[in-house]
Every structure is written in structure tokens, then in C-alpha cells.
Design a protein around this motif. Structure first.
Motif, PDB file in Angstrom:
ATOM      1  N   THR A  26      13.360  64.009  61.154  1.00 31.09           N
ATOM      2  CA  THR A  26      13.098  65.453  61.517  1.00 31.09           C
ATOM      3  C   THR A  26      14.245  65.674  62.595  1.00 31.09           C
ATOM      4  N   GLU A  27      14.561  66.984  63.041  1.00 30.67           N
ATOM      5  CA  GLU A  27      15.584  67.424  63.868  1.00 30.67           C
ATOM      6  C   GLU A  27      15.170  66.770  65.374  1.00 30.67           C
ATOM      7  N   ALA A  28      13.907  66.522  65.495  1.00 29.51           N
ATOM      8  CA  ALA A  28      13.528  66.066  66.918  1.00 29.51           C
ATOM      9  C   ALA A  28      13.448  64.555  67.038  1.00 29.51           C
ATOM     10  N   THR A  29      13.733  64.047  65.967  1.00 30.90           N
ATOM     11  CA  THR A  29      13.678  62.564  65.843  1.00 30.90           C
ATOM     12  C   THR A  29      14.724  62.154  67.047  1.00 30.90           C
ATOM     13  N   SER A  30      14.285  61.332  67.934  1.00 27.97           N
ATOM     14  CA  SER A  30      15.108  60.591  68.849  1.00 27.97           C
ATOM     15  C   SER A  30      15.879  59.334  68.443  1.00 27.97           C
ATOM     16  N   PHE A  31      16.997  59.428  68.727  1.00 28.80           N
ATOM     17  CA  PHE A  31      17.825  58.064  68.212  1.00 28.80           C
ATOM     18  C   PHE A  31      17.208  56.676  68.752  1.00 28.80           C
ATOM     19  N   ALA A  32      17.109  57.039  70.174  1.00 30.25           N
ATOM     20  CA  ALA A  32      16.776  55.881  70.953  1.00 30.25           C
ATOM     21  C   ALA A  32      15.128  55.410  70.915  1.00 30.25           C
ATOM     22  N   ASP A  33      14.497  56.605  71.088  1.00 23.36           N
ATOM     23  CA  ASP A  33      12.784  56.360  71.136  1.00 23.36           C
ATOM     24  C   ASP A  33      12.213  56.046  69.802  1.00 23.36           C
ATOM     25  N   ASP A  34      12.918  56.858  68.656  1.00 20.53           N
ATOM     26  CA  ASP A  34      12.008  56.946  67.672  1.00 20.53           C
ATOM     27  C   ASP A  34      12.747  55.788  66.801  1.00 20.53           C
ATOM     28  N   LEU A  35      14.209  55.849  66.657  1.00 19.49           N
ATOM     29  CA  LEU A  35      14.669  54.911  65.714  1.00 19.49           C
ATOM     30  C   LEU A  35      15.255  53.572  66.408  1.00 19.49           C
ATOM     31  N   ASP A  36      15.117  53.412  67.518  1.00 23.03           N
ATOM     32  CA  ASP A  36      15.385  52.297  68.215  1.00 23.03           C
ATOM     33  C   ASP A  36      17.014  51.865  68.157  1.00 23.03           C
ATOM     34  N   ALA A  37      17.720  52.885  68.256  1.00 30.13           N
ATOM     35  CA  ALA A  37      19.037  53.034  68.053  1.00 30.13           C
ATOM     36  C   ALA A  37      19.801  52.806  69.415  1.00 30.13           C
ATOM     37  N   ASP A  38      20.937  51.932  69.667  1.00 28.58           N
ATOM     38  CA  ASP A  38      21.534  51.714  70.820  1.00 28.58           C
ATOM     39  C   ASP A  38      22.759  52.781  70.593  1.00 28.58           C
ATOM     40  N   SER A  39      23.489  52.623  71.773  1.00 30.82           N
ATOM     41  CA  SER A  39      24.692  53.564  71.842  1.00 30.82           C
ATOM     42  C   SER A  39      25.645  53.319  70.594  1.00 30.82           C
ATOM     43  N   LEU A  40      25.786  51.891  70.169  1.00 33.16           N
ATOM     44  CA  LEU A  40      26.759  51.507  69.441  1.00 33.16           C
ATOM     45  C   LEU A  40      26.457  52.130  67.970  1.00 33.16           C
ATOM     46  N   ALA A  41      25.026  52.193  67.742  1.00 32.36           N
ATOM     47  CA  ALA A  41      24.521  52.499  66.491  1.00 32.36           C
ATOM     48  C   ALA A  41      24.813  54.108  66.399  1.00 32.36           C
ATOM     49  N   LEU A  42      24.684  54.820  67.498  1.00 30.68           N
ATOM     50  CA  LEU A  42      24.903  56.149  67.647  1.00 30.68           C
ATOM     51  C   LEU A  42      26.440  56.632  67.089  1.00 30.68           C
ATOM     52  N   VAL A  43      27.281  55.840  67.743  1.00 29.38           N
ATOM     53  CA  VAL A  43      28.643  55.963  67.450  1.00 29.38           C
ATOM     54  C   VAL A  43      28.921  55.590  66.045  1.00 29.38           C
ATOM     55  N   GLU A  44      28.156  54.499  65.239  1.00 27.43           N
ATOM     56  CA  GLU A  44      28.286  54.310  63.930  1.00 27.43           C
ATOM     57  C   GLU A  44      27.965  55.706  63.298  1.00 27.43           C
TER      58      GLU A  44
END
Lengths: 83, 426
Positions: A26-44
Motif C-alpha cells: 500500500t502507499e503506507a508500506t514502509s521500506f524498512a519496517d514492512d519490507l525489511d529493505a536496507d538503504s541499498l535496496a531503496l536505491v535499487e
């Protein structure tokens, strides 16, 4: 461009990079908290969007971007600028 | 040999092997790999993963059906280079074999600050590096991915194995080209002997069947160009050999102090009894034709193990199938073992040359064969042209008494490295 189209593109980027189930996003999904994404994953994720929309988003604009909705906002601002 | 069951005659801890794992062109695990090697079944195939048009060498011992799952989640797999995927999967097998995979709530109860990881590679994540250079050239600098560095660095496999299993001892990579696997295991043993670790996950990993690497090895004249018949291209010690066949994969062993293994009741496969390592200082790629460095390496390993040459049951030679290596190594073996030495095999006829992984895979195969009292045949060997004093095993595997194996690896840079492994009874 419709915002829903941009959101959908962010979902697709998350599916590609993070191998998550699109229906859970959803729009509220958090990269870090909900998807366990680190900063490198966000860059990707952002690179996937840059590729799709032919944009260049400077890394410093990602500071403070924690949710799918916020990422869509950054992308939308650049699409407006490009138009 | 004096000393005790847990300590060497020099008073330092004995080092034993308690687990093995392998991912090779001959099989997805150690047992399947051994089976193909004993059957003399070559694994080289035409390259299918990239367009070989215009390449002088269009085949390799490729791992064609590798699936990193279930060990590595798809999400993680896309941020881990193939070289580290091989290493992680082989390490999982070896740790499971050793009873140290730590599935669940750390049931093994070992002190993870005393577990080290030493996994070597010739070139690290060159597949990712090549891809990303192409991205930069064709799409621009802003399209270069943020994961290139952690995927290409040669210590990535060691770091990832430590990360996945929570091992907090020293973790690093050893790079001595095609001797990396042996030198990693040798250094791992030294760490246990020095009291720096109780357990070391050690070995080598390589995934360098890339368009540029293949072009460069071909340009050196190092590779076989037998494109019309890949299966017969890797033919160690055979007159018709024309170079090595590039392979890929990983071999990982779990080394442990004998005391630590005994305390937790681990099954011991054998002792890592001897390690030798020298540099030719002769030429950056060509072996010293007199083999002085290779001779010294084997002699060091024997002395370290406290064994006379006659104490070795068989030799797993480097035997790359290049004219230069096989001649020089044969001369060196005759110097060390005399003209009536132990039976000699090279398993590269089956597996191809796994570069930085090769020594680790061959140490594993050598130990398993030493335990079984069998020496695999050199695949594709029909007309030996090396010193007839070398007792090459041909056609079918040969039964021998259970006894120590000496395994050699030599690498560009002039590196020579040898291991002696002594199988444990039972």
C-alpha cells in the motif's frame, strides 16, 4: 500522469527488487519496517523507477523517504519537472 | 607419529575435517561430484548462458542447472554474485554435514566467536563487474548499481557465510589464483593450530565463465580450443591435451580442532595433517620448468604431516591439461616420490578447472577417495606423454589401501600449494 500509475510502478519496482507479493503493498508500506529493505535496496528500487520513467533522481532526495507513497511523491515531482 | 589424539607432536592442536560440501559442474553436492569423478564422466558443455559468437573458446564446464534456492532466498540471490552463491550453498552442505548448520535456536551450542571463515577466490564477483561495466558504458554512470562493490569484492563469500551463520571469528579471502582453495584451507588449519579459532569454514569459490574472462584466458593460450568435442577437451597428462577447460563452483570444508570435535561428538572424516605453500618467483604465469617450487611445496606438506613420501596412498594432482603444467608437475612428482611413487589422478578431466575453487574441491574428493580406498581414473587419458615414472590411474578407478592423500594446486603468480589429508578409521 496519474498518481495511481506512479504508485503501481513503485509496487512493480518493489516486486522486482524485494521479491514481495504485490497484493500486500500500500502507499503506507514502509521500506524498512514492512519490507525489511536496507538503504541499498531503496536505491535499487529508485533505479528501477529512473529506468522506467527515464529520470535521474539525486541520492540526497531519498533522505527521509520511508514509504512507498513518499517514493511516489519524489518520482511524481521529477515527472512534473520533466513535462 | 607421536603426539596425542588431539595434539600434534609439536604440541599444537590437531586439525580435523568434520564436514564437506561442493557445488561443481559434475554435481550439485559432494557425493554426486565424487560419483561422476569415479565414473570418469566429463562435464564440459557448449556455453549457453551468453552469446559465444566470435569467441575462440565456446565451451566450459558450466554448472547448467544451479538453483540457489532453498538455501538462498530469491530476494537475497539477486544481490549476491554467482561466486558467492556457490560458496554459500557449499558451506551450507558442509556445515549441515558437520552438524553445525545451526538451524533453529542455535542447537549446536558452539562459541560462535571462535568460528572463522576463510573462503578464497581467484577473481571474486567478476560476472557482476562485467555486467556493471557494460551498464556504465551503454546506459551511463547513473545506472551503475549500488550493489556492485559488495557483490564483486573477493571477500564477499567469506563475509556472507559468516553473516548467514552468525560466525564472529576472523573472516577473509585468500587469493592465490588457482591455488586459492588450498591456501585457504591451509591458512584455516594454521589458525586452529595457532589457537585463533576452534572451527574454520574454509575453501574456495569461483564463477568466472564470463565473456571477457574467457576471451582473456583464450588469448593467453591457456584454454583448450576443442570446441567440436568439449567432453574430451580436458585430458590431463594426455599427449593430445591443448589447454585447460574453464570450470566453476565451490568446495568448502569444516575444519575443527580435534579437541573441539571430540568434545561435541562430531564425526571426524580425517585429519588435515600437512600444508605446504611456496612461490616459484620465476614467471607470472609459466611454471618453473624445474618444478623447484612445486617440489618444495609437496615436501613441506609431507614434513608438516610427519610423513615420508612412501606414506602417501595417492596423489590428487593439479593436472590442468595444459602442456606446461602437466609436464612440470610430473617432473616434480618424480623428484618427490621417485619412479615408483603412489598412484596419481587428476580429477579435472571430469570437472574442468575450477580456478580458485579447484583445490578445495580436490581436497574433498581426495579425502573421500582416501577414506574409500579408491583412486579415480584420469578422464580422457589415452596416451600419456609425461614421465612414465608417474603412476597415472587410467580407465577405471583403482583400489588402494586406505591411506593419506596429497593434493596439489598451482596458480598464476607462481603459487604452489599442497595439502596432506589423513583419513580417519571408520
Amino acid at each position: 500522469m496519474e498518481r495511481s500509475e506512479i504508485i503501481d510502478a513503485v509496487y512493480d519496482a518493489c516486486v522486482e527488487v524485494l521479491k514481495v507479493d504485490k497484493s500486500t503493498l500500500t502507499e503506507a508500506t514502509s521500506f524498512a519496517d514492512d519490507l525489511d529493505a536496507d538503504s541499498l535496496a531503496l536505491v535499487e528500487v529508485v533505479m528501477e523507477l529512473e529506468e522506467k520513467f527515464d529520470l535521474r533522481i539525486p541520492e540526497d532526495e531519498l533522505d527521509g523517504v520511508t514509504t512507498i507513497g513518499a517514493a511516489a511523491d519524489v518520482v511524481a515531482a521529477h515527472i512534473d519537472t520533466a513535462a | 607419529m607421536s603426539g596425542s589424539s588431539t595434539h600434534r607432536p609439536d604440541g599444537r592442536p590437531r586439525v580435523v575435517v568434520t564436514g564437506v560440501g561442493a557445488v561443481t559442474p559434475a554435481g550439485p553436492d559432494a557425493a554426486t561430484t565424487l560419483e561422476a569423478i569415479l565414473a570418469g564422466r566429463p562435464s564440459a558443455v557448449p556455453i549457453t548462458t551468453w552469446d559465444t559468437e566470435g569467441h575462440p573458446v565456446r565451451f566450459a564446464a558450466e554448472i547448467t542447472s544451479f538453483d540457489p534456492a532453498p538455501t538462498i532466498e530469491p530476494r537475497d540471490a539477486r544481490r549476491i554474485d554467482r561466486v558467492s552463491q556457490f560458496g554459500i550453498v557449499a558451506a551450507q552442505e558442509a556445515l549441515t554435514h558437520a552438524g553445525l548448520a545451526g538451524d533453529g535456536a542455535d542447537p549446536d551450542g558452539i562459541d560462535r566467536s571462535r568460528v572463522a571463515v576463510v573462503i578464497g577466490s581467484g577473481v571474486g564477483g567478476i560476472l557482476t563487474l562485467e555486467d556493471q561495466i557494460e551498464v556504465r558504458v551503454t546506459k551511463g554512470v547513473n545506472r551503475v548499481g549500488p550493489l556492485l562493490i559488495p557483490m564483486m569484492m573477493s571477500n564477499a563469500t567469506a563475509g556472507l557465510v559468516a553473516l548467514r551463520h552468525g560466525f564472529h571469528g576472523s573472516a577473509f579471502s585468500v587469493a592465490t589464483a588457482c591455488a586459492s582453495g588450498v591456501d585457504s584451507i591451509g591458512h584455516a588449519a594454521d589458525m586452529i593450530r595457532a589457537g585463533r579459532a576452534d572451527v574454520v569454514v574454509a575453501g574456495g569459490s569461483e564463477a568466472s565463465i564470463t565473456p571477457t574472462a574467457m576471451a582473456a584466458f583464450a588469448r593467453m593460450g591457456a584454454l583448450s580450443t576443442r570446441n567440436d568435442d568439449p567432453a574430451s577437451a580436458s585430458r590431463p597428462f594426455d599427449r593430445a591435451r591443448d589447454g585447460f577447460v574453464m570450470g566453476e563452483g565451490a568446495g568448502i570444508v569444516v575444519l575443527e580442532s580435534a579437541e573441539h570435535a571430540a568434545r561435541r561428538g562430531a564425526t571426524v572424516l580425517g585429519e588435515l595433517a600437512g600444508y605446504g605453500s611456496t612461490c616459484d618467483a620465476h614467471h607470472i604465469t609459466a611454471p618453473d620448468p624445474d618444478g623447484a617450487g612445486a617440489i618444495a611445496s609437496m615436501q613441506q606438506a609431507l614434513a608438516d604431516a610427519g610423513l615420508a613420501p612412501s606414506g602417501i596412498g595417492h596423489v590428487n594432482a593439479h593436472g590442468t591439461s595444459t602442456p606446461l603444467n602437466d609436464a612440470a608437475e610430473s617432473a616434480a612428482m618424480v623428484k618427490v616420490f621417485g619412479r615408483h611413487g603412489p598412484p596419481v589422478t587428476s580429477t579435472k578431466g571430469v570437472t574442468g578447472h575450477l580456478v580458485g575453487a579447484t583445490g578445495a574441491v580436490e581436497a574433498i574428493v581426495g579425502l573421500l577417495c582416501a577414506r574409500a580406498g579408491t583412486v579415480p581414473p584420469v578422464a580422457n587419458l589415452s596416451d600419456p606423454d609425461v614421465d612414465p615414472g608417474v603412476d597415472l590411474v587410467r580407465d577405471t578407478s583403482r583400489a588402494i589401501a586406505v591411506g593419506p592423500v596429497l593434493s596439489n594446486s598451482f596458480g598464476f603468480g607462481g603459487h604452489n600449494a599442497s595439502l596432506v589429508l589423513v583419513p580417519t578409521d571408520g
